[in-house]
Motif scaffolding. Sequence first.
Motif, PDB file in Angstrom:
ATOM      1  N   LYS A 127       0.816  -1.219   0.000  1.00 57.82           N
ATOM      2  CA  LYS A 127       0.000   0.000   0.000  1.00 57.82           C
ATOM      3  C   LYS A 127       0.851   1.271   0.000  1.00 57.82           C
ATOM      4  O   LYS A 127       0.348   2.362  -0.238  1.00 57.82           O
ATOM      5  CB  LYS A 127      -0.935   0.004   1.212  1.00 57.82           C
ATOM      6  CG  LYS A 127      -1.940  -1.127   1.162  1.00 57.82           C
ATOM      7  CD  LYS A 127      -2.772  -1.159   2.425  1.00 57.82           C
ATOM      8  CE  LYS A 127      -3.705  -2.355   2.419  1.00 57.82           C
ATOM      9  NZ  LYS A 127      -4.429  -2.472   3.696  1.00 57.82           N
ATOM     10  N   GLY A 128       2.117   1.153   0.340  1.00 55.51           N
ATOM     11  CA  GLY A 128       3.001   2.309   0.315  1.00 55.51           C
ATOM     12  C   GLY A 128       2.940   3.169   1.555  1.00 55.51           C
ATOM     13  O   GLY A 128       2.476   2.750   2.612  1.00 55.51           O
ATOM     14  N   ILE A 129       3.378   4.414   1.397  1.00 58.93           N
ATOM     15  CA  ILE A 129       3.447   5.381   2.491  1.00 58.93           C
ATOM     16  C   ILE A 129       2.503   6.539   2.173  1.00 58.93           C
ATOM     17  O   ILE A 129       2.442   7.008   1.034  1.00 58.93           O
ATOM     18  CB  ILE A 129       4.893   5.917   2.648  1.00 58.93           C
ATOM     19  CG1 ILE A 129       5.800   4.780   3.096  1.00 58.93           C
ATOM     20  CG2 ILE A 129       4.948   7.077   3.621  1.00 58.93           C
ATOM     21  CD1 ILE A 129       7.247   5.169   3.200  1.00 58.93           C
ATOM     22  N   CYS A 130       1.798   7.010   3.181  1.00 58.68           N
ATOM     23  CA  CYS A 130       0.919   8.173   3.008  1.00 58.68           C
ATOM     24  C   CYS A 130       1.783   9.394   2.694  1.00 58.68           C
ATOM     25  O   CYS A 130       2.742   9.687   3.414  1.00 58.68           O
ATOM     26  CB  CYS A 130       0.102   8.408   4.272  1.00 58.68           C
ATOM     27  SG  CYS A 130      -0.853   9.955   4.221  1.00 58.68           S
ATOM     28  N   ALA A 131       1.428  10.097   1.650  1.00 59.35           N
ATOM     29  CA  ALA A 131       2.180  11.289   1.256  1.00 59.35           C
ATOM     30  C   ALA A 131       1.996  12.429   2.253  1.00 59.35           C
ATOM     31  O   ALA A 131       2.855  13.308   2.366  1.00 59.35           O
ATOM     32  CB  ALA A 131       1.748  11.744  -0.129  1.00 59.35           C
ATOM     33  N   GLY A 132       0.906  12.389   3.014  1.00 57.55           N
ATOM     34  CA  GLY A 132       0.632  13.463   3.969  1.00 57.55           C
ATOM     35  C   GLY A 132       1.354  13.311   5.288  1.00 57.55           C
ATOM     36  O   GLY A 132       2.024  14.232   5.755  1.00 57.55           O
TER      37      GLY A 132
END
Length: 145
Positions: A127-132
């Motif tokens: 799912k990756g990393i939240c950009a925020g």
Amino acid sequence: MILDLKKIRAKGKEEESFFFEYSPETQLLDMPNAELILPVKISGEITITDRHSAYVEGEVAFTIKGECTRCLAETEREFVVNFAEQVDQENENGYTVVNDRIDLTKIVDDAIIINAPVSFLCKDDCKGICAGCGTNLNVSECKCK
């Protein structure tokens, strides 16, 4: 990783299984923060098809270690890819028989280069990393609004 057609014929055979462990002399991966774990394992079978030609098929098993391109987690993944090549004295793909010997190096290197992933993921559904907020979405939910 040499297959010797004369030695195979001297045993009275036209087919023979093989297994090699291999450490490439050059960096085959074009991925930042990832490396090939050595040795690479190659297994397969050779079938002599003519005086100076053979059909070689098998699989290459290799492991890549590095950072996931989505979540940056350190990870290791194994890949197994198949190859099948007709090899003779005059072969346009560069896989040739020279002095009744076949060097599998180029076949194996090409199999790794062609089948290595373009992006290296810890798992297919990362799912990756939240950009925020920078939360690893594989571990917990994002707190952003």
